[in-house]
Motif scaffolding. Structure first.
Motif, PDB file in Angstrom:
ATOM      1  N   VAL A 114      10.330  19.901  -5.987  1.00 46.26           N
ATOM      2  CA  VAL A 114      11.597  19.154  -5.941  1.00 46.26           C
ATOM      3  C   VAL A 114      11.760  18.481  -4.590  1.00 46.26           C
ATOM      4  CG1 VAL A 114      14.110  19.411  -5.936  1.00 46.26           C
ATOM      5  CG2 VAL A 114      12.762  20.491  -7.726  1.00 46.26           C
ATOM      6  N   LEU A 115      11.449  19.244  -3.573  1.00 43.00           N
ATOM      7  CA  LEU A 115      11.540  18.651  -2.226  1.00 43.00           C
ATOM      8  C   LEU A 115      10.566  17.482  -2.082  1.00 43.00           C
ATOM      9  CD1 LEU A 115      11.891  21.869  -0.011  1.00 43.00           C
ATOM     10  CD2 LEU A 115      13.688  20.236  -0.662  1.00 43.00           C
ATOM     11  N   LEU A 116       9.341  17.648  -2.603  1.00 46.44           N
ATOM     12  CA  LEU A 116       8.367  16.547  -2.532  1.00 46.44           C
ATOM     13  C   LEU A 116       8.844  15.368  -3.375  1.00 46.44           C
ATOM     14  CD1 LEU A 116       4.949  18.494  -2.813  1.00 46.44           C
ATOM     15  CD2 LEU A 116       5.906  17.316  -0.807  1.00 46.44           C
ATOM     16  N   TYR A 117       9.446  15.722  -4.532  1.00 42.41           N
ATOM     17  CA  TYR A 117       9.942  14.662  -5.413  1.00 42.41           C
ATOM     18  C   TYR A 117      11.037  13.872  -4.711  1.00 42.41           C
ATOM     19  CZ  TYR A 117      12.481  12.510  -9.283  1.00 42.41           C
ATOM     20  OH  TYR A 117      13.145  11.619 -10.089  1.00 42.41           O
ATOM     21  N   GLU A 118      11.940  14.625  -4.094  1.00 43.43           N
ATOM     22  CA  GLU A 118      13.021  13.947  -3.386  1.00 43.43           C
ATOM     23  C   GLU A 118      12.479  13.119  -2.233  1.00 43.43           C
ATOM     24  OE1 GLU A 118      16.129  13.681  -4.116  1.00 43.43           O
ATOM     25  OE2 GLU A 118      15.908  14.891  -5.917  1.00 43.43           O
ATOM     26  N   LYS A 119      11.486  13.669  -1.585  1.00 42.57           N
ATOM     27  CA  LYS A 119      10.901  12.913  -0.460  1.00 42.57           C
ATOM     28  C   LYS A 119      10.222  11.652  -0.966  1.00 42.57           C
ATOM     29  CE  LYS A 119       7.675  13.306   3.388  1.00 42.57           C
ATOM     30  NZ  LYS A 119       6.945  12.088   3.051  1.00 42.57           N
ATOM     31  N   ALA A 120       9.423  11.777  -2.058  1.00 42.97           N
ATOM     32  CA  ALA A 120       8.729  10.605  -2.627  1.00 42.97           C
ATOM     33  C   ALA A 120       9.724   9.594  -3.153  1.00 42.97           C
ATOM     34  CB  ALA A 120       7.776  11.046  -3.739  1.00 42.97           C
ATOM     35  N   LYS A 121      10.819  10.134  -3.774  1.00 42.99           N
ATOM     36  CA  LYS A 121      11.845   9.237  -4.293  1.00 42.99           C
ATOM     37  C   LYS A 121      12.526   8.460  -3.163  1.00 42.99           C
ATOM     38  CE  LYS A 121      16.141   9.365  -6.962  1.00 42.99           C
ATOM     39  NZ  LYS A 121      17.115  10.258  -7.666  1.00 42.99           N
ATOM     40  N   SER A 122      12.815   9.212  -2.094  1.00 41.79           N
ATOM     41  CA  SER A 122      13.444   8.545  -0.933  1.00 41.79           C
ATOM     42  C   SER A 122      12.506   7.504  -0.324  1.00 41.79           C
ATOM     43  CB  SER A 122      13.838   9.592   0.114  1.00 41.79           C
ATOM     44  OG  SER A 122      14.787  10.485  -0.423  1.00 41.79           O
ATOM     45  N   SER A 178       3.605  11.972  -9.357  1.00 48.99           N
ATOM     46  CA  SER A 178       2.933  13.281  -9.337  1.00 48.99           C
ATOM     47  C   SER A 178       3.941  14.421  -9.155  1.00 48.99           C
ATOM     48  CB  SER A 178       1.901  13.305  -8.215  1.00 48.99           C
ATOM     49  OG  SER A 178       1.309  14.572  -8.119  1.00 48.99           O
ATOM     50  N   ALA A 179       4.864  14.191  -8.199  1.00 48.88           N
ATOM     51  CA  ALA A 179       5.875  15.233  -7.942  1.00 48.88           C
ATOM     52  C   ALA A 179       6.767  15.407  -9.155  1.00 48.88           C
ATOM     53  CB  ALA A 179       6.708  14.850  -6.717  1.00 48.88           C
ATOM     54  N   LEU A 201       0.825  -1.215   0.000  1.00 45.33           N
ATOM     55  CA  LEU A 201       0.000   0.000   0.000  1.00 45.33           C
ATOM     56  C   LEU A 201       0.862   1.269   0.000  1.00 45.33           C
ATOM     57  CD1 LEU A 201      -2.771  -1.082   2.551  1.00 45.33           C
ATOM     58  CD2 LEU A 201      -2.940  -0.999   0.050  1.00 45.33           C
ATOM     59  N   ARG A 202       1.924   1.211   0.841  1.00 42.91           N
ATOM     60  CA  ARG A 202       2.784   2.400   0.921  1.00 42.91           C
ATOM     61  C   ARG A 202       3.571   2.595  -0.375  1.00 42.91           C
ATOM     62  NH1 ARG A 202       6.154   2.464   6.355  1.00 42.91           N
ATOM     63  NH2 ARG A 202       6.843   4.420   5.367  1.00 42.91           N
ATOM     64  N   GLU A 203       3.953   1.449  -0.999  1.00 41.62           N
ATOM     65  CA  GLU A 203       4.680   1.554  -2.260  1.00 41.62           C
ATOM     66  C   GLU A 203       3.787   2.182  -3.327  1.00 41.62           C
ATOM     67  OE1 GLU A 203       7.422  -1.256  -5.204  1.00 41.62           O
ATOM     68  OE2 GLU A 203       6.023  -2.152  -3.763  1.00 41.62           O
ATOM     69  N   GLN A 204       2.530   1.740  -3.338  1.00 41.40           N
ATOM     70  CA  GLN A 204       1.605   2.346  -4.300  1.00 41.40           C
ATOM     71  C   GLN A 204       1.449   3.856  -4.045  1.00 41.40           C
ATOM     72  OE1 GLN A 204      -2.047   0.185  -4.026  1.00 41.40           O
ATOM     73  NE2 GLN A 204      -1.165  -1.736  -4.880  1.00 41.40           N
ATOM     74  N   SER A 205       1.272   4.172  -2.767  1.00 43.52           N
ATOM     75  CA  SER A 205       1.106   5.596  -2.416  1.00 43.52           C
ATOM     76  C   SER A 205       2.372   6.392  -2.750  1.00 43.52           C
ATOM     77  CB  SER A 205       0.784   5.712  -0.931  1.00 43.52           C
ATOM     78  OG  SER A 205       0.700   7.067  -0.565  1.00 43.52           O
ATOM     79  N   ALA A 206       3.539   5.788  -2.419  1.00 42.30           N
ATOM     80  CA  ALA A 206       4.808   6.493  -2.696  1.00 42.30           C
ATOM     81  C   ALA A 206       5.036   6.630  -4.196  1.00 42.30           C
ATOM     82  CB  ALA A 206       5.963   5.728  -2.048  1.00 42.30           C
ATOM     83  N   THR A 207       4.662   5.621  -4.941  1.00 36.89           N
ATOM     84  CA  THR A 207       4.824   5.680  -6.397  1.00 36.89           C
ATOM     85  C   THR A 207       3.951   6.790  -6.992  1.00 36.89           C
ATOM     86  OG1 THR A 207       5.298   3.314  -6.469  1.00 36.89           O
ATOM     87  CG2 THR A 207       4.643   4.344  -8.524  1.00 36.89           C
TER      88      THR A 207
END
Length: 708
Positions: free
Chosen positions: A369-377, A269-270, A258-264
């Motif tokens: 970018v910060l959200l992208y980095e956070k989602a990527k992490s 999106s980011a 579930l978290r992987e789906q949400s993070a993906t």
């Protein structure tokens, strides 16, 4: 009467030293019917079961093996305690002298006496068992299987065992001519049969218990090995609780999906917003991205974001991690401000061509970018942990199957162990039941030493000898009467000849009666005359009264009787003439063979009575006319001879020749008692003769006076 008396007196004499016997009894309480098992229930309730159990006990008591052990123990006890000169409670001196002499004088006597240990009956008994061999020359073996009156099997088989009515009691009795042996035989038997009974009943149960115990130990060892193997395997694989751990891993895996789906979604999106904003930023983006300080700050943000994401995803609530998370967030905020400051320095134009402030776009871009980095992490952390979870799946899959296999093996072994344990407990319970039933075998009335001998059967033997001799003699004479065809008397003569007996003439008397022979013959002749005269009727004209004297064999006494009658009738004044076939006519002439009348043989004068003696019928034929002409045809026969079939044939032939004439028979040389049946009592007339005469004629109350 004399023979039974003589036999009875002899029996009394020979039984005066009849051996005395001593009987010993004992009563055993079995408890089979009314006893209780360990469960508290009554022992055996059905009739067949009770009968079977009682029969088993009786058969054990009377079994050959039981009696053999009794015999050997009795022999050991007697050889230890016996006395050659004095009777004691073990054996009489006479019985001990017999068995001691038999033992000592045996060819292996020294070895036999060496078996006797005077200090212990048990040791002596064991020595006897060791010495015994199945050989007819072995003294101990032969002592039981030969015919010794005290120790042999045939003697001990006389031990009687009977159930008293329908109760739990067995009555055991034994009779012997030695009181000590009778007592000690039952005393030993009471102990021996209980041991034999217990050995038989416990034997199979003990074997079953030993089997289940060995199986229990074996399966228990297998169970311990299997359990230890599972424990060691769990330790080796660091598994505490496989099922809970796998459930937890499955739950974590689901959460990470579930978290992987949400993070993906957040990452995508980011990334899309970032790309859109970068397209609007133009040259500012190149300047910002070419700034090393900006790149470093951005990498730091990415690193902090990853660390924060990892702590937030797998943090356990520890205080140290919580403090670290707060610190990381502060660093992230500071670094984000620094990035914002750097990005603001590179904005060229204040507004974009669409009329939007470039500072706003940069700010939005930086946020994305910060959200992208956070989602990527977050995505990287989640994917990393997913890879770790996959490794755990690979690890736990074979571990699970192995654990299940080991658990199945443990469960199977445990069930087998419990099954054997139950059987083992049942066998122990059965043994306790047997112990309870065996404990109820109690000698209620132990054997007592007999001090008084049993009444002998001397009276019965004497009475039986007297009655038996009478029956034997009576039976002999009855058998003789049934089989003997000697005429003897009137009854037998009429039975065999079917002719009427008109009288009997006595033979020679005993020496003490010789002086009375003439008187007796005169009486018999007188009766013979009286018996014949009634037949002398219808005298034919010019003929005297004719009497034919006939016989089937020679020597029956026709001539003698004719002479007696001639003398008697002549003395009475009658004119009597006798014709003898051997003197007065020729029996082989035609005149005799086909004679129509007696006148063909003799010229009649003035005779009153004519007595004609014919030849024996066996070898001669008599004219029918001569037979029918006579007033009387009388068959003379000796009472001392037998009546044969040939005699009957001759008489039947003679009877067929007669027409309206009666054929009678007269006994010659008969016993005095037979003659007395016709003439009455013959002299002498003394008291003894009167007594005998009364007995013979059953005149038990008759009186005789002035008999001459």
């Amino acid at each position: 009467m004399l023979v039974p008396i003589i036999i009875t007196i002899a029996c009394i004499y020979f039984t005066k030293n009849l051996s005395r016997t001593y009987e010993v009894k004992a009563t055993v309480y079995t408890g089979i019917v009314s006893g209780y098992t360990i469960e508290g229930e009554s022992g055996i309730s059905d009739y067949i079961g009770v009968a079977n159990a009682m029969d088993n006990l009786i058969n054990i008591i009377q079994a050959e093996n039981t009696l053999k052990r009794v015999s050997y123990r009795l022999y050991a006890r007697n050889m230890i305690h016996g006395d050659l000169n004095n009777d004691n409670q073990y054996i009489s001196s006479s019985s001990f002298r017999e068995i001691y002499g038999r033992t000592k004088n045996n060819r292996d006597g020294a070895a036999l006496l060496g078996l006797i240990d005077s200090t212990s009956e048990e040791k002596t008994f064991q020595n006897i068992l060791k010495y015994e061999k199945q050989n007819k020359d072995n003294f101990i073996y032969g002592l039981f299987y030969w015919n010794h009156p005290h120790y042999c099997y045939n003697a001990l088989k006389n031990i009687r065992v009977s159930r008293k009515n329908n109760s739990d009691l067995l009555e055991i009795s034994y009779t012997s001519n030695d009181p000590g042996i009778a007592y000690n035989t039952l005393d030993i038997l009471m102990k021996e049969f209980v041991n034999e009974y217990r050995e038989i009943r416990y034997g199979e149960t003990d074997k079953v218990i030993a089997y289940f115990k060995s199986e229990l130990d074996r399966i228990g060892a297998e169970l311990r090995i299997a359990e230890d193997s599972l424990t060691n395997y769990n330790i080796e694989k660091r598994v505490i609780n496989y099922y809970d751990e796998t459930k937890e891993i499955a739950a974590i895996n689901k959460e990470f999906e579930l978290r992987e789906q949400s993070a993906t979604l957040e990452f995508n999106s980011a990334k899309a917003l970032t790309d859109q904003l970068e397209a609007r930023m133009g040259n500012n983006l190149k300047q910002i991205k070419n700034n090393i300080d900006f790149i470093n700050k951005l990498n730091k943000v990415s690193s902090l974001t990853g660390a924060i994401s990892e702590i937030q995803s797998f943090g356990s609530g520890e205080s140290s991690k919580t403090n670290n998370l707060v610190s990381l967030k502060k660093q992230l905020d500071n670094t984000s401000k620094e990035l914002s400051d750097i990005s603001n320095q590179y904005v060229e134009d204040k507004y974009t061509k669409e009329g939007i402030a470039k500072s706003s776009i940069v700010s939005q871009w930086l946020d994305q970018v910060l959200l992208y980095e956070k989602a990527k992490s977050d995505l990287q952390v989640i994917q990393k942990n997913r890879r770790e979870l996959n490794e755990k799946y690979v690890f736990f899959a074979p571990v699970g199957s192995t654990i299940k296999r080991k658990e199945r093996n443990i469960n199977f072994t445990e069930q087998n162990y419990l099954s054997v344990l139950k059987s083992y407990n049942d066998a122990l319970m059965r043994k306790k039941n047997l112990e309870m039933t065996s404990a109820t075998l109690k000698v209620l009335n132990p054997p007592a030493f007999p001090i008084q001998a049993q009444p002998t059967k001397r009276k019965i033997i004497v009475i039986a000898a007297f009655a038996g001799s009478i029956l034997l003699i009576l039976g002999f004479f009855i058998l003789l009467e049934l089989m003997d065809r000697t005429l003897h008397d009137k009854v037998r003569t009429e039975l065999f000849t079917n002719l009427k007996v008109i009288g009997a003439f006595p033979g020679k008397s005993l020496i003490k009666y010789r002086n009375y022979d003439k008187a007796v013959q005169a009486i018999a002749t007188k009766y013979l005359s009286s018996a014949i005269l009634p037949y002398l009727v219808n005298k034919k004209e010019k003929l005297p009264f004719i009497i034919n004297f006939l016989s089937t064999e020679a020597g029956d006494g026709k001539s003698f009787l004719i002479n007696e009658l001639v003398q008697y009738w002549s003395g009475a004044g009658l004119n009597v003439k006798s014709l003898n076939w051997n003197k007065d006519f020729n029996v082989y002439s035609s005149e005799y063979l086909i004679a129509e009348s007696v006148t063909s043989l003799y010229n009649i004068e003035n005779e009153d009575i004519l007595l004609v003696e014919h030849p024996v019928l066996k070898s001669n034929n008599i004219s029918t006319n001569l037979l029918n002409e006579a007033n009387l045809n009388i068959i003379i026969v000796r009472a001392t001879r037998g009546w044969k079939e040939s005699d009957s044939i001759l008489i039947n032939k003679l009877s067929n020749q007669l027409t309206n004439k009666e054929l009678v028979i007269y006994l010659n040389k008969a016993e005095r008692y037979v003659v007395e049946g016709y003439t009455g009592m013959l002299p002498p007339y003394n008291s003894y003769r009167r007594f005998v005469y009364r007995l013979l004629h059953l005149e038990l109350t008759a009186k005789y006076e002035n008999l001459q």
